[in-house]
Design an enzyme around this catalytic site. Structure first.
Site, PDB file in Angstrom:
ATOM      1  N   HIS A 169       0.801  -1.222   0.000  1.00  0.00           N
ATOM      2  CA  HIS A 169       0.000   0.000   0.000  1.00  0.00           C
ATOM      3  C   HIS A 169       0.834   1.273   0.000  1.00  0.00           C
ATOM      4  O   HIS A 169       0.297   2.365  -0.180  1.00  0.00           O
ATOM      5  CB  HIS A 169      -0.988  -0.008   1.174  1.00  0.00           C
ATOM      6  CG  HIS A 169      -2.245  -0.743   0.858  1.00  0.00           C
ATOM      7  ND1 HIS A 169      -3.494  -0.247   1.110  1.00  0.00           N
ATOM      8  CD2 HIS A 169      -2.445  -1.953   0.275  1.00  0.00           C
ATOM      9  CE1 HIS A 169      -4.414  -1.104   0.727  1.00  0.00           C
ATOM     10  NE2 HIS A 169      -3.794  -2.158   0.213  1.00  0.00           N
ATOM     11  N   ARG A 170       2.127   1.176   0.164  1.00  0.00           N
ATOM     12  CA  ARG A 170       2.970   2.358   0.044  1.00  0.00           C
ATOM     13  C   ARG A 170       3.042   2.830  -1.404  1.00  0.00           C
ATOM     14  O   ARG A 170       3.360   3.988  -1.665  1.00  0.00           O
ATOM     15  CB  ARG A 170       4.378   2.085   0.575  1.00  0.00           C
ATOM     16  CG  ARG A 170       4.405   1.788   2.071  1.00  0.00           C
ATOM     17  CD  ARG A 170       5.765   1.360   2.528  1.00  0.00           C
ATOM     18  NE  ARG A 170       6.153   0.095   1.877  1.00  0.00           N
ATOM     19  CZ  ARG A 170       7.308  -0.528   2.089  1.00  0.00           C
ATOM     20  NH1 ARG A 170       8.206  -0.006   2.922  1.00  0.00           N
ATOM     21  NH2 ARG A 170       7.577  -1.659   1.480  1.00  0.00           N
TER      22      ARG A 170
END
Length: 195
Positions: A169-170
């Site tokens: 999710h970064r």
């Protein structure tokens, strides 16, 4: 994120191609091609997270998980978006065979922008795969199986396959992952768009 994909058209096209292809094309080869096209269409998924920031790639270098004694190795099909299905099939057979016999060069299993893990041949319906760092995502592919579906308000039977995208999710949040998965699904359900 997980979705169901109809593979009836893909299977029909594969059967036609295999009547004339010099190398037999597998469902996994077609999944690799669909993933490569989706990576080029949504380039924000085709990258990796590094301490300095996100890095993006200009081609789809797709890794395929291969079971070997003692674990997994992920040989890379470089530039899968530029290869024909026959070229992908030839490279996949060669890489998987050499991976199982321990004859891959380290350059053939390092790098890559995305990984596909397919357990469909073992009858696994659905699973979530662990991301291959530093890649942004991995696609877990389940078995294609006939299921009852509702089509135009009526019950019908279709060959369906579950796919699950695990993402870092970064770099790839849920909405971006869902956008990519929707495009991937479109390529698989209308495979002529990959040719």
């Amino acid at each position: 994120v997980t979705t169901q994909v109809s593979v009836d058209k893909l299977l029909a096209l594969r059967a036609k191609l295999n009547k004339v292809a010099s190398v037999k094309i597998s469902v996994n080869d077609m999944v690799i091609k669909a993933a490569a096209y989706a990576l080029m269409t949504v380039p924000d998924v085709n990258g990796c997270y590094e301490e300095e920031g996100c890095r993006y790639y200009d081609q789809a270098d797709v890794c395929m998980a291969v079971a070997v004694d003692g674990g997994l190795v992920t040989p890379v099909i470089h530039g899968a978006n530029k290869l024909s299905l026959s070229e992908i099939a030839g490279k996949a057979v060669d890489l998987a065979g050499r991976a199982r016999s321990g004859k891959l060069d380290p350059s053939e299993y390092s790098g890559g922008s995305f990984t596909i893990s397919n357990l469909g041949m073992f009858g696994i319906r659905e699973f979530a795969a662990v991301i291959n760092p530093p890649q942004s995502a991995i696609l877990a592919v389940g078995a294609g199986e006939q299921r009852a579906i509702v089509k135009d308000g009526k019950l019908a039977v279709a060959t369906m396959m579950n796919v699950t995208l695990s993402a870092d999710h970064r770099i790839v949040d849920g909405a971006l992952g869902a956008e990519w998965l929707q495009l991937f699904k479109g390529f698989v359900e209308n495979p002529v768009t990959m040719l």
